[in-house]
Every structure is written in structure tokens, then in C-alpha cells.
Design an enzyme around this catalytic site. Structure first.
Site, mmCIF file in Angstrom:
data_model
loop_
_atom_site.group_PDB
_atom_site.id
_atom_site.type_symbol
_atom_site.label_atom_id
_atom_site.label_comp_id
_atom_site.label_asym_id
_atom_site.label_seq_id
_atom_site.Cartn_x
_atom_site.Cartn_y
_atom_site.Cartn_z
ATOM 1 N N ASP A 1 92.303 27.653 68.297
ATOM 2 C CA ASP A 1 93.508 26.548 68.257
ATOM 3 C C ASP A 1 92.616 25.330 68.154
ATOM 4 O O ASP A 1 91.536 25.000 68.421
ATOM 5 C CB ASP A 1 94.455 26.518 69.503
ATOM 6 C CG ASP A 1 95.364 27.688 69.526
ATOM 7 O OD1 ASP A 1 95.397 28.528 68.602
ATOM 8 O OD2 ASP A 1 96.357 27.754 70.421
ATOM 9 N N HIS B 1 99.969 17.964 66.691
ATOM 10 C CA HIS B 1 99.935 18.507 67.984
ATOM 11 C C HIS B 1 100.122 17.161 69.206
ATOM 12 O O HIS B 1 99.227 17.280 70.053
ATOM 13 C CB HIS B 1 98.476 18.835 68.290
ATOM 14 C CG HIS B 1 98.160 20.111 69.390
ATOM 15 N ND1 HIS B 1 98.004 19.594 70.777
ATOM 16 C CD2 HIS B 1 98.048 21.296 69.415
ATOM 17 C CE1 HIS B 1 97.744 20.665 71.371
ATOM 18 N NE2 HIS B 1 97.728 21.792 70.691
ATOM 19 N N HIS C 1 89.506 27.694 71.688
ATOM 20 C CA HIS C 1 89.564 26.619 70.979
ATOM 21 C C HIS C 1 88.308 26.269 70.103
ATOM 22 O O HIS C 1 87.312 26.271 71.044
ATOM 23 C CB HIS C 1 90.034 25.431 71.897
ATOM 24 C CG HIS C 1 91.367 25.715 72.665
ATOM 25 N ND1 HIS C 1 91.623 26.389 73.749
ATOM 26 C CD2 HIS C 1 92.587 25.009 72.487
ATOM 27 C CE1 HIS C 1 92.994 26.441 74.126
ATOM 28 N NE2 HIS C 1 93.488 25.622 73.257
#
Length: 258
Positions: free
Chosen positions: A74, A129, A220
Site C-alpha cells: 500500500d 489517502h 507498504h
């Protein structure tokens, strides 16, 4: 099954029963307060736990009977870290899924092209985000999803079908936006902990102590300490006989709109 709809129905029934009782005998205000507090606690729990499928059905794991897992990343693409992650994946001949932020993809089109060219999947993780994303209106959420989709389409010519909610938070507005745009909501079953664990050995220990068949692992690709950790993890998983697949193969789903 505990979900948003059933919780609302249960709340209405409980309140009606209490109101009826209150008509016959005095019911303390503390009872009403307690009911509301429990209701809020359940809603909060459902919002923070994507695996609960409380607001929307998410795909959080694969077949638990097969020694297969899926790696997902992510918050990228990151100009420095993502290429190094891609190098490690290429070294081990592993395919992963990257849930990208539209604004970052727009700034790093060559990395997006590389992700696609090297056989990895790309999913949406919103355009900004924003830390208040889960408080946006469903229309604003949809606009972010559409904008991200347009960015990715302009780079690789593919329309995404997979969406991972920012922070893994779900609620009625996110559910509405995802359903309106006909995305598949993707969660995870194993959180690597890389947002708080910055030590490579501790990070790997945390993952290997929990990994099991069918896991979708969350990493991530904007955390530099993940580079060596991923390299070490690949060796461990291979040694233990795990195979690593892209989400479309892992879950037998379509990742893009065809």
C-alpha cells in the site's frame, strides 16, 4: 451474522422493547445511555476491522487449505523505495499486488509502467489517502476513485477493479462508493506491522510467527526498512514451501475491467 444492517435492526428492536417497558415502569436513563454506548462501540469496531465485513464484504484471505499466500503493498508508488521492492520481487521471481495512491502514481508514471510490465497487479488506494478520507461524502470518495482510475488508465491502459480502503477503514459511505463503482473491496489477513516496526529482524519475526495458508499479507512500499525484510522473507517462505501468487490468481478474480 454481525453486520451494519443487523445491528441497526437489533438497535431498533431493543429500543422499542425498552420504550415499551418504560411506558409500564420507569426505566433509568442509564439504560438508554448504555444501549447507545454499546451501539457506538460496535459501529467503531466494525469500522476499524475490515475483516469483520461489517459494512461491506471484503476479500481478506484465500484458500486456507493451500500453502499459498499473496503479497500486497500500500501507499506507493514511492520514487525511492518501490523500485527497490520491485528489484527484490524480480530477484525471487515473485508477483505482488500494489494498491497505489493516485496522486503518487501521477508523479511516478514510469514506476507504474514498470509494476505493470513486470507482471504485478495494480489496485486503487484512493487519490489522496487523506487522513479524513473515511469522513468524506460518498460522492467525494467516488471522485477520488475515478480520478485514480483515470490516472492509471492513462499510464497502462487498464481500468482497475480492486480497491483497498485507506487505513482499512470502512463505513456506510465507503461501502456505497465501492458498490456504486463496482469495485471489489480487498482487505488482508496478516498485517506485517511495518508502519511501527522499523527493525528488519523484528519485522520478519512478526510476520513468520503469524503467517499461515491463504494469508493476504499487508506491506507498504514507502517504508525503506521493508527492502531487506522482503528479501529475507522470500527466502523463508520458499524454504517453508509457500507459493506466492498475484491476487487475481490467488483468489480467482479479475483485477481489471475487461
Amino acid at each position: 451474522m454481525l453486520n451494519y444492517r443487523n445491528t441497526i435492526i437489533a438497535l431498533v428492536i431493543i429500543l422499542l422493547v425498552v420504550l415499551a417497558a418504560d411506558y409500564l415502569i420507569h426505566v433509568s436513563k442509564l439504560i438508554y445511555i448504555g444501549i447507545i454506548l454499546v451501539f457506538v462501540a460496535i459501529l467503531t469496531w466494525g469500522s476499524k476491522n475490515i475483516q469483520s465485513d461489517f459494512y461491506i464484504k471484503s476479500i481478506n484471505s484465500g484458500d486456507r487449505d493451500k500453502k499459498k499466500i499473496a503479497l500486497t503493498f500500500d501507499d506507493g508508488p514511492d520514487a525511492q523505495v518501490t523500485p527497490m521492492i520491485l528489484d527484490i520481487l524480480k530477484k525471487h521471481n515473485v508477483k505482488a499486488t500494489f494498491f497505489v495512491i493516485g496522486s503518487k502514481a501521477e508523479l511516478n508514471p514510469e514506476i507504474i509502467k514498470r509494476i505493470d510490465k513486470e507482471g504485478h497487479l495494480i489496485g486503487s488506494h484512493s487519490f489522496t489517502h487523506h487522513y479524513l478520507f473515511d469522513l468524506f461524502s460518498s460522492r467525494r470518495m467516488e471522485n477520488e476513485m475515478i480520478r485514480t482510475d483515470n490516472v492509471i488508465y492513462s499510464i497502462i491502459g487498464k481500468r482497475m477493479k480492486l480497491f483497498r480502503p485507506p487505513y482499512g477503514v470502512t463505513n456506510p459511505t465507503i461501502s456505497k462508493a465501492i458498490n456504486n463503482l463496482q469495485y471489489l473491496s480487498i482487505g488482508w489477513s496478516l498485517k506485517s506491522g511495518d508502519t511501527v516496526i522499523k527493525n528488519e529482524s523484528k519485522l520478519i519475526k512478526n510476520v513468520i510467527s503469524k503467517v499461515k495458508n491463504g494469508d493476504i499479507i499487508l506491506f507498504h512500499d514507502n517504508k525503506p526498512w521493508n527492502v531487506k525484510a522482503i528479501d529475507s522473507l522470500m527466502g523463508y517462505l520458499n524454504e517453508k514451501g509457500y507459493s506466492i501468487s498475484r491476487l487475481d490468481e490467488f483468489l480467482t478474480i479479475h483485477a481489471y475491467v475487461y
